[in-house]
Design a protein around this motif. Structure first.
Motif, short mmCIF file in Angstrom:
data_model
loop_
_atom_site.label_atom_id
_atom_site.label_comp_id
_atom_site.label_asym_id
_atom_site.label_seq_id
_atom_site.Cartn_x
_atom_site.Cartn_y
_atom_site.Cartn_z
N ASN A 146 0.85 -1.19 0.00
CA ASN A 146 0.00 0.00 0.00
C ASN A 146 0.89 1.25 0.00
O ASN A 146 1.53 1.56 0.98
N LYS A 147 0.92 1.93 -1.11
CA LYS A 147 1.79 3.10 -1.28
C LYS A 147 1.29 4.32 -0.51
O LYS A 147 1.96 5.33 -0.45
N ASN A 148 0.09 4.22 0.07
CA ASN A 148 -0.47 5.33 0.83
C ASN A 148 -0.15 5.26 2.32
O ASN A 148 -0.67 6.04 3.10
N ILE A 149 0.70 4.29 2.69
CA ILE A 149 1.09 4.13 4.09
C ILE A 149 2.61 4.00 4.15
O ILE A 149 3.20 3.25 3.39
N ARG A 150 3.19 4.73 5.06
CA ARG A 150 4.65 4.74 5.16
C ARG A 150 5.08 4.66 6.62
O ARG A 150 4.61 5.44 7.45
N PHE A 151 5.96 3.72 6.93
CA PHE A 151 6.58 3.63 8.25
C PHE A 151 7.95 4.30 8.16
O PHE A 151 8.73 4.00 7.27
N THR A 152 8.23 5.19 9.12
CA THR A 152 9.50 5.89 9.11
C THR A 152 10.09 5.95 10.51
O THR A 152 9.42 6.41 11.45
N GLU A 153 11.31 5.47 10.66
CA GLU A 153 12.05 5.65 11.91
C GLU A 153 12.77 6.98 11.85
O GLU A 153 13.42 7.29 10.84
N VAL A 154 12.65 7.76 12.91
CA VAL A 154 13.25 9.09 12.95
C VAL A 154 14.16 9.17 14.17
O VAL A 154 13.69 9.13 15.31
N ASN A 155 15.45 9.28 13.93
CA ASN A 155 16.43 9.40 15.01
C ASN A 155 16.41 10.85 15.49
O ASN A 155 16.83 11.76 14.79
N THR A 156 15.93 11.05 16.72
CA THR A 156 15.78 12.41 17.25
C THR A 156 17.11 13.09 17.54
O THR A 156 17.16 14.30 17.69
N SER A 157 18.18 12.34 17.60
CA SER A 157 19.48 12.93 17.89
C SER A 157 20.19 13.42 16.62
O SER A 157 21.22 14.07 16.70
N GLU A 158 19.63 13.11 15.47
CA GLU A 158 20.21 13.55 14.20
C GLU A 158 19.76 14.98 13.90
O GLU A 158 18.56 15.28 13.92
N LYS A 159 20.69 15.84 13.61
CA LYS A 159 20.39 17.24 13.30
C LYS A 159 19.43 17.36 12.11
O LYS A 159 18.58 18.25 12.09
N THR A 160 19.54 16.47 11.15
CA THR A 160 18.70 16.53 9.95
C THR A 160 17.23 16.27 10.26
O THR A 160 16.37 16.58 9.44
N ASN A 161 16.92 15.71 11.42
CA ASN A 161 15.53 15.41 11.79
C ASN A 161 14.94 16.46 12.74
O ASN A 161 13.81 16.30 13.21
N GLU A 162 15.69 17.50 13.00
CA GLU A 162 15.30 18.52 13.97
C GLU A 162 13.92 19.13 13.68
O GLU A 162 13.10 19.30 14.59
N LYS A 163 13.63 19.45 12.44
CA LYS A 163 12.35 20.09 12.10
C LYS A 163 11.17 19.17 12.36
O LYS A 163 10.13 19.60 12.84
N LEU A 164 11.33 17.89 12.04
CA LEU A 164 10.25 16.94 12.27
C LEU A 164 10.04 16.74 13.78
O LEU A 164 8.90 16.67 14.24
N VAL A 165 11.11 16.66 14.52
CA VAL A 165 11.02 16.51 15.98
C VAL A 165 10.30 17.72 16.57
O VAL A 165 9.42 17.58 17.43
N GLU A 166 10.63 18.90 16.11
CA GLU A 166 9.98 20.12 16.58
C GLU A 166 8.51 20.14 16.18
O GLU A 166 7.65 20.54 16.96
N LYS A 167 8.22 19.75 14.95
CA LYS A 167 6.84 19.78 14.46
C LYS A 167 5.91 18.97 15.35
O LYS A 167 4.80 19.39 15.67
N TYR A 168 6.37 17.79 15.78
CA TYR A 168 5.54 16.91 16.61
C TYR A 168 5.88 17.02 18.09
O TYR A 168 5.38 16.25 18.90
N GLN A 169 6.72 17.97 18.45
CA GLN A 169 7.08 18.26 19.84
C GLN A 169 7.53 17.01 20.58
O GLN A 169 7.10 16.74 21.70
#
Length: 141
Positions: free
Chosen positions: A74-97
């Motif tokens: 199902n291309k409409n569902i995506r699982f994503t692991e997000v490492n909160t310690s990675e600088k590149t993920n900072e915006k996503l971490v902030e978005k979801y607090q």
């Protein structure tokens, strides 16, 4: 004496979540890429820190296995692991607090944080967590 035991227990619990070493997986993505994704896709985000305890790992595994098994292809569902310690993920971490580990299911502006239930059930009742994930994803399709 009781206070000392409580303090020691708390320190052990906190340390346990920081003892499992670094683990980079294929699911790691940059927040820029995720923030620019199609808003019609249901995203199952598993946020984790640099190091994870047994329960942290179980939450991620149950979520990933549920998406792979029950929504394969199902291309409409995506699982994503997000490492909160990675600088590149900072915006996503902030978005979801996110301040620690988290399991959040999102479609557009419709987001649900099921972290508390995930951590309460991942080890002892993984099928309960899997069912909750399936329900939340299906309600957003």
């Amino acid at each position: 004496m009781k206070k000392l035991v409580i303090v020691i227990f708390a320190l052990v619990a906190i340390t346990a979540c920081n003892n499992s070493g670094n683990k980079k997986t294929d699911g790691d993505v940059s927040s820029t890429a995720v923030l620019n994704e199609d808003l019609s896709v249901v995203n199952v985000y598993y946020f984790y820190g640099k190091q994870r305890c047994k329960t942290c790992i179980a939450v991620g595994n149950v979520a990933q296995e549920t998406i792979k098994k029950d929504f394969a292809g199902n291309k409409n569902i995506r699982f994503t692991e997000v490492n909160t310690s990675e600088k590149t993920n900072e915006k996503l971490v902030e978005k979801y607090q996110v301040t620690w580990n988290a399991l959040i299911i999102v479609k557009g502006d419709d987001a649900v944080d099921i972290t508390e239930e995930a951590f309460a059930t991942a080890n002892e009742n993984p099928e309960t967590l899997a069912n909750r994930i399936k329900d939340e994803v299906n309600s957003r399709l």
